[in-house]
Design a protein around this motif. Structure first.
Motif, PDB file in Angstrom:
ATOM      1  N   VAL A 101       0.867  -1.185   0.000  1.00  0.00           N
ATOM      2  CA  VAL A 101       0.000   0.000   0.000  1.00  0.00           C
ATOM      3  C   VAL A 101       0.900   1.230   0.000  1.00  0.00           C
ATOM      4  O   VAL A 101       1.595   1.506   0.983  1.00  0.00           O
ATOM      5  CB  VAL A 101      -0.920   0.014   1.239  1.00  0.00           C
ATOM      6  CG1 VAL A 101      -1.745   1.294   1.277  1.00  0.00           C
ATOM      7  CG2 VAL A 101      -1.817  -1.213   1.240  1.00  0.00           C
ATOM      8  N   THR A 336     -11.775   3.061  -5.779  1.00  0.00           N
ATOM      9  CA  THR A 336     -11.988   1.747  -5.165  1.00  0.00           C
ATOM     10  C   THR A 336     -11.986   0.661  -6.232  1.00  0.00           C
ATOM     11  O   THR A 336     -11.343  -0.391  -6.079  1.00  0.00           O
ATOM     12  CB  THR A 336     -13.318   1.721  -4.393  1.00  0.00           C
ATOM     13  OG1 THR A 336     -13.276   2.688  -3.350  1.00  0.00           O
ATOM     14  CG2 THR A 336     -13.565   0.349  -3.783  1.00  0.00           C
ATOM     15  N   ALA A 339      -8.379   0.304  -7.599  1.00  0.00           N
ATOM     16  CA  ALA A 339      -7.497  -0.422  -6.685  1.00  0.00           C
ATOM     17  C   ALA A 339      -7.824  -1.912  -6.673  1.00  0.00           C
ATOM     18  O   ALA A 339      -6.929  -2.761  -6.611  1.00  0.00           O
ATOM     19  CB  ALA A 339      -7.610   0.159  -5.277  1.00  0.00           C
ATOM     20  N   GLY A 343      -5.068  -4.597  -7.727  1.00  0.00           N
ATOM     21  CA  GLY A 343      -4.659  -5.581  -6.732  1.00  0.00           C
ATOM     22  C   GLY A 343      -4.940  -7.006  -7.172  1.00  0.00           C
ATOM     23  O   GLY A 343      -4.077  -7.883  -7.071  1.00  0.00           O
ATOM     24  N   GLN A 379      -7.592   1.084   0.200  1.00  0.00           N
ATOM     25  CA  GLN A 379      -6.826  -0.152   0.014  1.00  0.00           C
ATOM     26  C   GLN A 379      -6.910  -1.054   1.246  1.00  0.00           C
ATOM     27  O   GLN A 379      -6.998  -2.285   1.116  1.00  0.00           O
ATOM     28  CB  GLN A 379      -5.369   0.184  -0.262  1.00  0.00           C
ATOM     29  CG  GLN A 379      -5.130   0.913  -1.566  1.00  0.00           C
ATOM     30  CD  GLN A 379      -3.669   0.889  -1.942  1.00  0.00           C
ATOM     31  OE1 GLN A 379      -3.085  -0.163  -2.155  1.00  0.00           O
ATOM     32  NE2 GLN A 379      -3.071   2.069  -2.032  1.00  0.00           N
TER      33      GLN A 379
END
Length: 628
Positions: A101, A336, A339, A343, A379
Motif C-alpha cells: 500500500v 476503489t 485499486a 490488486g 486499500q
C-alpha cells in the motif's frame, strides 16, 4: 534483439470443444426474445447469432462478448513466479500482506514530509513514494524527511526528476550508515529515473545516459535497487488506450534495455527496470492490463535470452484521467474499483490518488489528512476486510479474464511492433507517430463522452448543479486529459454566468400530456441540461392555455417541449406557437426530428435534444444563446 518480427504473445488458443455448451442454445433463445421485444421486431428478423448484438468493442478494437463459456477456454497458465509471469512475478509473496500500500508524499517541508511518512506507516501504508528536489523535499533535507524509516520493511520510491542522481547519492549515504534487522538485499529502493516517458510528457528528468550511469551505481549496491521506472501513466494521461499504454511502455523498456546492455549483463539490465501503469474504474480491463503487461515483458526477456529475469515489478496508480473535478466525491468509488482491479491483477504496489487530487488543496473545505486517510483506507478495506491479497491471481481460469488478457497482450504487442518498425520508441516519439496514435484514441473517447455513450457520473450523467462553484484556480486546465473535461468546461461557463448575474442559465421545461407521457423525457432533459450548467424550470404538466403564462413567469429564453411522440403529433405545433408568442427565443423538442416531421415554418422547433446528440456542442450553443 529481434523484437519487431517476433510473433505476438498471448494469441494461443486451446482446442475448443466442438460439442454444445449445456444450455447455451436456451440462453441464446432468451437473448433473442429480449432483443426482439426491445427493438420491436420479430425474432426471425434478428441475425442467427443474436447475442452478437450485445458485444462491445474497446478502443483497442477488442470484442467483449456478453457471455463466455467453455468454448472460450484457453490453456492453463503456469503458477505465479514462473514464466511468462501472467499470474504474478513472485511465487512467495506474503498473502497476509498482499500488495504494498503506497502513498505519495510531496511536501517540500522535510518536517511535514517526515510526519506524513510516519503517520502513513503507522496507519497501514507499507511503501513510501517520496517527491524530492523540485518535486518535493529538497535533496539536502532528505535525511531529515526519512528519519525513522525502516527501509527493509517499507520499500522506498523516489520521484526526483532531473535531480534523481543527487537524490540517489543522498539516500545511498543514508543506507551506508543503516543497519537492517535482516538481509540488506531485503531493502528495496526505486530511484524513479524516467527520461524516456518524462520526455513524452514534457517533464524535467535526466537523460538516458545519466540514467544508465545511475543504473550502474544501483547494480553495485548490496540492496535491491532499481534505477529506472518505465512510466506508462504518462501515455494514459494523454488519452492512450490500454494496449497503447502497454505497447508504448514496452517499447520504452526496450530502448532502456538496449542502452543498459551496452555496459551491463542482460540479467542485471533487466533487474534495473520497473513499470508503472494506470488503473481505471473499468475493473476487468485493469485486471487484464496488469496480467498482460507481465506477459509482454516476459516475452521480451525470453526473446533476449533471459526468460527467468522477465518478472519486472509493477506499480499501479489510480487513473488521474478518470477523476472528476465536479462532484469529486464520486472519485472515491472510481479509485476503489481501480485499486480492486490492480490488486486482483497482481500489481506489486498500489497507490490510490486522493479523491480531491484534481482540485487545488482546500478547494472542498476538507483537510489533506482526511483525503489521504480516505485514499489509504480504500486499500486497507480491500486487504483487511475483503482479504483480496489472500488469493494469488483470483481471476485465473475465468474465461473472460483469460481471453481479455491474451487479446490485450496481442494488441499491445502489435502497437509496440508499429513503434519498433518506425525506428523504435525515440524515433516514434520524435516523428510524432506515438502522439498521433494516442490523440486518435483520445478523440474517439472524447466523442463517446460528448455523446454520453460513455458516462462520467456526476459530470455528464447525474450532475449536481447545486454544488458550490469552483474557484478560478480550480478551473485551470492541467496536463492530464481528463475524461469529463469538456463538460466541466461548460460548468465553468455556468459558474461565471452565476457570478456575473446572480443566477444560473435557465431553460423552461414544457411537459405535455400526462405524467406517464412526459416523465421520461422531462428527467432526461433536466439531466442533460444540468450537465452543461443549465438550470431547469419545471412548472409541472401544462395544457396549451397555460404554456404562455409559464413562459412569461419563468423569464427563460429557452424552452424544451417534453412529451410522447403521439402527444407531439397533436400538441407540439400549438405549443411552439404559444411559446413564441410569449417571447421565448429558442424552442427545442425532447426527441428526434422525425416525431414532428409534418411541422414546418414557425411551428417547427429550433432544435432537437435526443439521446445520441453531441451534448457538448448542443449545450455550448445554448450557453452562447444566454450569454454564458
Amino acid at each position: 534483439m529481434p523484437i519487431a518480427s517476433d510473433p505476438p504473445p498471448g494469441g494461443e488458443v486451446a482446442d475448443r470443444p466442438e460439442g454444445v455448451v449445456p444450455q447455451y442454445d436456451a440462453w441464446r433463445k432468451g437473448v433473442a426474445g429480449v432483443l426482439a421485444k426491445a427493438r420491436r421486431v420479430e425474432i426471425t428478423e434478428l441475425p442467427d447469432e443474436p447475442e452478437r448484438l450485445l458485444e462491445q468493442t474497446t478502443y483497442d478494437g477488442l470484442t467483449v462478448a456478453p457471455l463466455y463459456t467453455l468454448r472460450d477456454e484457453r490453456p492453463e497458465l503456469p503458477l505465479p513466479g514462473e514464466f511468462p509471469f501472467v499470474r504474478g512475478r513472485d511465487a512467495t509473496r506474503d498473502v497476509h500482506r498482499g500488495w504494498f500500500v503506497s502513498a505519495y508524499v510531496g511536501d517540500a517541508d522535510p518536517a511535514v514530509a517526515k510526519r506524513e511518512i510516519l503517520t502513513g506507516l503507522e496507519n497501514g501504508v507499507s511503501a513510501v513514494w517520496l517527491g524530492a528536489g523540485t518535486r518535493g523535499v529538497p535533496v539536502a533535507a532528505l535525511p531529515a524527511a526519512l528519519e525513522g524509516l525502516l527501509y527493509e520493511l517499507a520499500p522506498l520510491t523516489l520521484d526526483a526528476g532531473a535531480q534523481v542522481s543527487e537524490a540517489a547519492t543522498a539516500v545511498f549515504g543514508l543506507l551506508d550508515g543503516y543497519q537492517p534487522a535482516g538481509d540488506r538485499a531485503d531493502i528495496r529502493l526505486s530511484l524513479g529515473a524516467a527520461p524516456l516517458t518524462s520526455r513524452f510528457a514534457g517533464l524535467e528528468d535526466v537523460d538516458t545516459a545519466e540514467a544508465v550511469v545511475l543504473a550502474g551505481r544501483a547494480i553495485a549496491r548490496a540492496e535491491t535497487v532499481r534505477a529506472i521506472t518505465v512510466d506508462g501513466t504518462v501515455f494514459h494521461d494523454a488519452g492512450a488506450s490500454d494496449a497503447q499504454e502497454l505497447g508504448a511502455a514496452i517499447a520504452a523498456g526496450l530502448e532502456y534495455l538496449r542502452a543498459l546492455t551496452e555496459g551491463a549483463d542482460l540479467a542485471d539490465a533487466l533487474g534495473q527496470l520497473e513499470f508503472r501503469f494506470a488503473a481505471t474504474d473499468d475493473q476487468f480491463a485493469t485486471l487484464a492490463k496488469f496480467r498482460a503487461a507481465r506477459r509482454l515483458w516476459a516475452r521480451v526477456a525470453h526473446v533476449c535470452g533471459a526468460p527467468d529475469f522477465g518478472g519486472a515489478p509493477q506499480h499501479a496508480v489510480t487513473s488521474a484521467a478518470m477523476m472528476s473535478r465536479r462532484d469529486p466525491w464520486v472519485n472515491m468509488l472510481r479509485t476503489t474499483l481501480a485499486a480492486f482491479g490492480a490488486g486482483v491483477g497482481g500489481a506489486d504496489t498500489v497507490t490510490v490518488l486522493p479523491f480531491d487530487s484534481p482540485l487545488p488543496p482546500g478547494e472542498l473545505g476538507v483537510s489533506k489528512s482526511f483525503s489521504d486517510r480516505m485514499a489509504r483506507n480504500t486499500q486497507l478495506l480491500l486487504l483487511e476486510e475483503s482479504h483480496l491479497g489472500h488469493v494469488r491471481d483470483p481471476g485465473a481460469g475465468s474465461w473472460y479474464v483469460e481471453d481479455l488478457t491474451a487479446e490485450l497482450a496481442v494488441k499491445a504487442w502489435e502497437f509496440m511492433q508499429e513503434l519498433e518498425a518506425a525506428g523504435g520508441y525515440l524515433a516514434a516519439l520524435e516523428s510524432g507517430l506515438l502522439a498521433e496514435r494516442i490523440a486518435e484514441t483520445k478523440a474517439a473517447r472524447d466523442r463517446d463522452v460528448a455523446h454520453r455513450k460513455t458516462a462520467v457520473t456526476g459530470v455528464n450523467e447525474f450532475p449536481n448543479l447545486g454544488e458550490q462553484p469552483l474557484s478560478e484556480a480550480a478551473r485551470v486546465p492541467g496536463r492530464v486529459a481528463r475524461y469529463g473535461a469538456a463538460f466541466e468546461a461548460l460548468r465553468d461557463r455556468s459558474d461565471a454566468f452565476l457570478a456575473a448575474t446572480g443566477a444560473r442559465p435557465k431553460a423552461l421545461l414544457v411537459p405535455l400530456g400526462t405524467v406517464a407521457e412526459h416523465n421520461v423525457r422531462v428527467t432526461f432533459i433536466a439531466n442533460l441540461l444540468a450537465s452543461g450548467g443549465i438550470e431547469s424550470i419545471n412548472p409541472g404538466p401544462l395544457d396549451l392555455d397555460g404554456i404562455g403564462a409559464a413562459a412569461r413567469e419563468s423569464g427563460a429564453g429557452i424552452a424544451v417541449l417534453c412529451g410522447s411522440d403521439a402527444r407531439y403529433g397533436t400538441d407540439a405545433g400549438p405549443a411552439v406557437d404559444a411559446l413564441r408568442a410569449a417571447g421565448v427565443e429558442t424552442v427545442l423538442l425532447a426527441g428526434a426530428a422525425k416525431s414532428v416531421a409534418e411541422l414546418d415554418g414557425a411551428q417547427r422547433p429550433d432544435g432537437f435534444l435526443a439521446a445520441k446528440i453531441d451534448a457538448v456542442a448542443a449545450l455550448s450553443g445554448l450557453l452562447e444563446k444566454v450569454g454564458a
